[in-house]
Motif scaffolding. Structure first.
Motif, PDB file in Angstrom:
ATOM      1  N   ALA A 102       0.875  -1.162  -0.306  1.00 37.16           N
ATOM      2  CA  ALA A 102      -0.001  -0.029  -0.074  1.00 37.16           C
ATOM      3  C   ALA A 102       0.745   1.189  -0.124  1.00 37.16           C
ATOM      4  O   ALA A 102       2.048   1.268   0.530  1.00 37.16           O
ATOM      5  CB  ALA A 102      -0.770   0.064   1.319  1.00 37.16           C
ATOM      6  N   VAL A 103       0.322   2.302  -0.756  1.00 36.32           N
ATOM      7  CA  VAL A 103       0.893   3.480  -0.696  1.00 36.32           C
ATOM      8  C   VAL A 103       0.577   4.604   0.002  1.00 36.32           C
ATOM      9  O   VAL A 103      -0.909   4.400  -0.064  1.00 36.32           O
ATOM     10  CB  VAL A 103       1.497   3.914  -2.436  1.00 36.32           C
ATOM     11  CG1 VAL A 103       2.475   2.909  -3.025  1.00 36.32           C
ATOM     12  CG2 VAL A 103       0.142   4.107  -2.900  1.00 36.32           C
TER      13      VAL A 103
ATOM     14  N   ALA B  94      -0.930  10.520  -0.156  1.00 32.09           N
ATOM     15  CA  ALA B  94      -0.717  11.992   0.194  1.00 32.09           C
ATOM     16  C   ALA B  94       0.658  12.280  -0.688  1.00 32.09           C
ATOM     17  O   ALA B  94       0.916  13.478  -0.921  1.00 32.09           O
ATOM     18  CB  ALA B  94      -0.431  11.993   1.506  1.00 32.09           C
ATOM     19  N   ILE B  95       1.468  11.376  -0.980  1.00 30.92           N
ATOM     20  CA  ILE B  95       2.724  11.853  -1.718  1.00 30.92           C
ATOM     21  C   ILE B  95       2.424  11.897  -3.291  1.00 30.92           C
ATOM     22  O   ILE B  95       3.162  12.140  -4.053  1.00 30.92           O
ATOM     23  CB  ILE B  95       3.927  10.660  -1.879  1.00 30.92           C
ATOM     24  CG1 ILE B  95       3.459   9.269  -2.106  1.00 30.92           C
ATOM     25  CG2 ILE B  95       4.280  10.532  -0.147  1.00 30.92           C
ATOM     26  CD1 ILE B  95       4.450   8.239  -1.903  1.00 30.92           C
ATOM     27  N   PHE B  96       1.066  11.571  -3.794  1.00 29.95           N
ATOM     28  CA  PHE B  96       0.712  11.830  -5.281  1.00 29.95           C
ATOM     29  C   PHE B  96      -0.041  13.008  -5.373  1.00 29.95           C
ATOM     30  O   PHE B  96      -0.444  13.225  -6.468  1.00 29.95           O
ATOM     31  CB  PHE B  96       0.047  10.522  -5.632  1.00 29.95           C
ATOM     32  CG  PHE B  96       0.806   9.341  -5.583  1.00 29.95           C
ATOM     33  CD1 PHE B  96       1.501   8.970  -6.595  1.00 29.95           C
ATOM     34  CD2 PHE B  96       0.968   8.398  -4.439  1.00 29.95           C
ATOM     35  CE1 PHE B  96       2.481   7.804  -6.751  1.00 29.95           C
ATOM     36  CE2 PHE B  96       1.716   7.405  -4.310  1.00 29.95           C
ATOM     37  CZ  PHE B  96       2.679   6.907  -5.468  1.00 29.95           C
ATOM     38  N   THR B  97       0.042  13.887  -4.197  1.00 30.33           N
ATOM     39  CA  THR B  97      -1.011  15.354  -4.458  1.00 30.33           C
ATOM     40  C   THR B  97      -0.728  16.055  -5.702  1.00 30.33           C
ATOM     41  O   THR B  97      -1.425  16.752  -6.218  1.00 30.33           O
ATOM     42  CB  THR B  97      -0.749  16.129  -3.261  1.00 30.33           C
ATOM     43  OG1 THR B  97       0.205  16.297  -2.780  1.00 30.33           O
ATOM     44  CG2 THR B  97      -1.774  15.249  -2.083  1.00 30.33           C
ATOM     45  N   ASP B  98       0.861  16.096  -6.094  1.00 30.00           N
ATOM     46  CA  ASP B  98       1.313  16.801  -7.009  1.00 30.00           C
ATOM     47  C   ASP B  98       1.073  16.263  -8.604  1.00 30.00           C
ATOM     48  O   ASP B  98       1.126  16.837  -9.624  1.00 30.00           O
ATOM     49  CB  ASP B  98       2.750  17.158  -6.926  1.00 30.00           C
ATOM     50  CG  ASP B  98       2.946  18.008  -5.982  1.00 30.00           C
ATOM     51  OD1 ASP B  98       2.302  18.696  -5.510  1.00 30.00           O
ATOM     52  OD2 ASP B  98       4.114  18.212  -5.358  1.00 30.00           O
ATOM     53  N   VAL B  99       0.375  15.272  -8.420  1.00 30.18           N
ATOM     54  CA  VAL B  99       0.009  14.405 -10.021  1.00 30.18           C
ATOM     55  C   VAL B  99      -1.130  14.705 -10.232  1.00 30.18           C
ATOM     56  O   VAL B  99      -2.123  14.675  -9.446  1.00 30.18           O
ATOM     57  CB  VAL B  99      -0.020  12.641  -9.534  1.00 30.18           C
ATOM     58  CG1 VAL B  99      -0.444  11.864 -10.847  1.00 30.18           C
ATOM     59  CG2 VAL B  99       1.461  12.266  -9.128  1.00 30.18           C
ATOM     60  N   SER B 100      -1.344  15.084 -11.459  1.00 32.14           N
ATOM     61  CA  SER B 100      -2.385  15.729 -12.175  1.00 32.14           C
ATOM     62  C   SER B 100      -3.576  14.641 -12.167  1.00 32.14           C
ATOM     63  O   SER B 100      -3.310  13.344 -12.441  1.00 32.14           O
ATOM     64  CB  SER B 100      -2.062  16.098 -13.553  1.00 32.14           C
ATOM     65  OG  SER B 100      -2.092  15.194 -14.562  1.00 32.14           O
TER      66      SER B 100
ATOM     67  N   LEU C 251      -6.109  -6.179  -9.454  1.00 27.28           N
ATOM     68  CA  LEU C 251      -5.147  -5.272  -8.971  1.00 27.28           C
ATOM     69  C   LEU C 251      -5.870  -4.250  -7.986  1.00 27.28           C
ATOM     70  O   LEU C 251      -6.818  -4.081  -8.185  1.00 27.28           O
ATOM     71  CB  LEU C 251      -4.721  -4.179 -10.096  1.00 27.28           C
ATOM     72  CG  LEU C 251      -3.879  -4.934 -11.347  1.00 27.28           C
ATOM     73  CD1 LEU C 251      -3.462  -3.901 -12.317  1.00 27.28           C
ATOM     74  CD2 LEU C 251      -2.579  -5.591 -10.883  1.00 27.28           C
ATOM     75  N   ILE C 252      -4.891  -3.899  -6.994  1.00 27.86           N
ATOM     76  CA  ILE C 252      -5.416  -3.037  -5.958  1.00 27.86           C
ATOM     77  C   ILE C 252      -5.400  -1.631  -6.405  1.00 27.86           C
ATOM     78  O   ILE C 252      -4.684  -1.116  -7.346  1.00 27.86           O
ATOM     79  CB  ILE C 252      -4.698  -3.020  -4.663  1.00 27.86           C
ATOM     80  CG1 ILE C 252      -3.306  -2.738  -4.736  1.00 27.86           C
ATOM     81  CG2 ILE C 252      -4.865  -4.345  -4.004  1.00 27.86           C
ATOM     82  CD1 ILE C 252      -2.549  -2.553  -3.409  1.00 27.86           C
ATOM     83  N   ALA C 253      -6.304  -0.613  -5.850  1.00 28.38           N
ATOM     84  CA  ALA C 253      -6.393   0.564  -6.548  1.00 28.38           C
ATOM     85  C   ALA C 253      -5.036   1.460  -6.160  1.00 28.38           C
ATOM     86  O   ALA C 253      -4.916   2.405  -7.166  1.00 28.38           O
ATOM     87  CB  ALA C 253      -7.466   1.356  -5.483  1.00 28.38           C
ATOM     88  N   ASP C 254      -4.249   1.024  -5.486  1.00 32.86           N
ATOM     89  CA  ASP C 254      -2.953   1.790  -5.346  1.00 32.86           C
ATOM     90  C   ASP C 254      -1.914   1.730  -6.536  1.00 32.86           C
ATOM     91  O   ASP C 254      -1.193   2.519  -6.846  1.00 32.86           O
ATOM     92  CB  ASP C 254      -1.921   1.137  -4.018  1.00 32.86           C
ATOM     93  CG  ASP C 254      -2.669   1.621  -2.851  1.00 32.86           C
ATOM     94  OD1 ASP C 254      -3.710   2.422  -2.689  1.00 32.86           O
ATOM     95  OD2 ASP C 254      -1.857   1.162  -1.772  1.00 32.86           O
ATOM     96  N   GLU C 255      -2.207   0.646  -7.400  1.00 34.84           N
ATOM     97  CA  GLU C 255      -1.613   0.695  -8.657  1.00 34.84           C
ATOM     98  C   GLU C 255      -1.713   1.799  -9.745  1.00 34.84           C
ATOM     99  O   GLU C 255      -0.982   2.223 -10.251  1.00 34.84           O
ATOM    100  CB  GLU C 255      -2.050  -0.751  -9.450  1.00 34.84           C
ATOM    101  CG  GLU C 255      -1.815  -2.012  -8.737  1.00 34.84           C
ATOM    102  CD  GLU C 255      -0.471  -2.642  -8.947  1.00 34.84           C
ATOM    103  OE1 GLU C 255       0.133  -1.710 -10.094  1.00 34.84           O
ATOM    104  OE2 GLU C 255      -0.248  -3.830  -8.672  1.00 34.84           O
ATOM    105  N   ILE C 256      -2.889   2.402  -9.402  1.00 28.83           N
ATOM    106  CA  ILE C 256      -3.194   3.492 -10.405  1.00 28.83           C
ATOM    107  C   ILE C 256      -2.184   4.677  -9.986  1.00 28.83           C
ATOM    108  O   ILE C 256      -1.519   5.313 -10.758  1.00 28.83           O
ATOM    109  CB  ILE C 256      -4.601   3.974  -9.966  1.00 28.83           C
ATOM    110  CG1 ILE C 256      -5.731   3.070 -10.279  1.00 28.83           C
ATOM    111  CG2 ILE C 256      -4.869   5.494 -10.555  1.00 28.83           C
ATOM    112  CD1 ILE C 256      -7.196   3.418  -9.478  1.00 28.83           C
TER     113      ILE C 256
END
Length: 115
Positions: free
Chosen positions: A68-69, A72-78, A95-100
């Motif tokens: 699991a990721v 919050a560390i992906f907030t800058d991803v569009s 696949l789990i949603a974190d793959e996205i």
């Protein structure tokens, strides 16, 4: 993505996935979505993406889950990169949603390229 043909290195990554045909389909889907979004990847970025897609196909087959990721560390991803990634991960079962989020980085970085 580059318009080049599938190379031996790419083919090797497809084979590594455990389902070469499915991996190639997922790659072609990602290539089509990138073209629609005007995302141009360098050869290195393309190989990195294919390596990730190969691992995702393998996880889809084996039902292995990624760690699991922290989203919050992906907030800058569009949002566009997230949506593009979701279209690809929806293509593969198990696949789990974190793959996205992990996949979205490939598209977000490539958006920075100058066409």
């Amino acid at each position: 993505m580059t318009d080049g043909n599938i190379t031996a290195e790419m083919r090797q990554l497809f084979q590594k996935s455990g389902d070469e045909a499915l991996c190639e389909q997922v790659y072609l889907l990602s290539k089509q979505l990138c073209q629609q979004e005007n995302i141009i990847m360098t050869d290195y970025q393309q190989l990195s993406l294919i390596s990730h897609l190969s691992a995702m196909v393998h996880r889809s087959i084996t039902k292995e889950k990624v760690t699991a990721v922290d989203k919050a560390i992906f907030t800058d991803v569009s949002e566009n990169s997230i949506k593009l990634s979701k279209k690809i991960t929806d293509f593969l079962p198990n696949l789990i949603a974190d793959e996205i989020y992990l996949l979205s980085i490939h598209f977000e970085v490539a958006r920075q390229n100058k066409g």
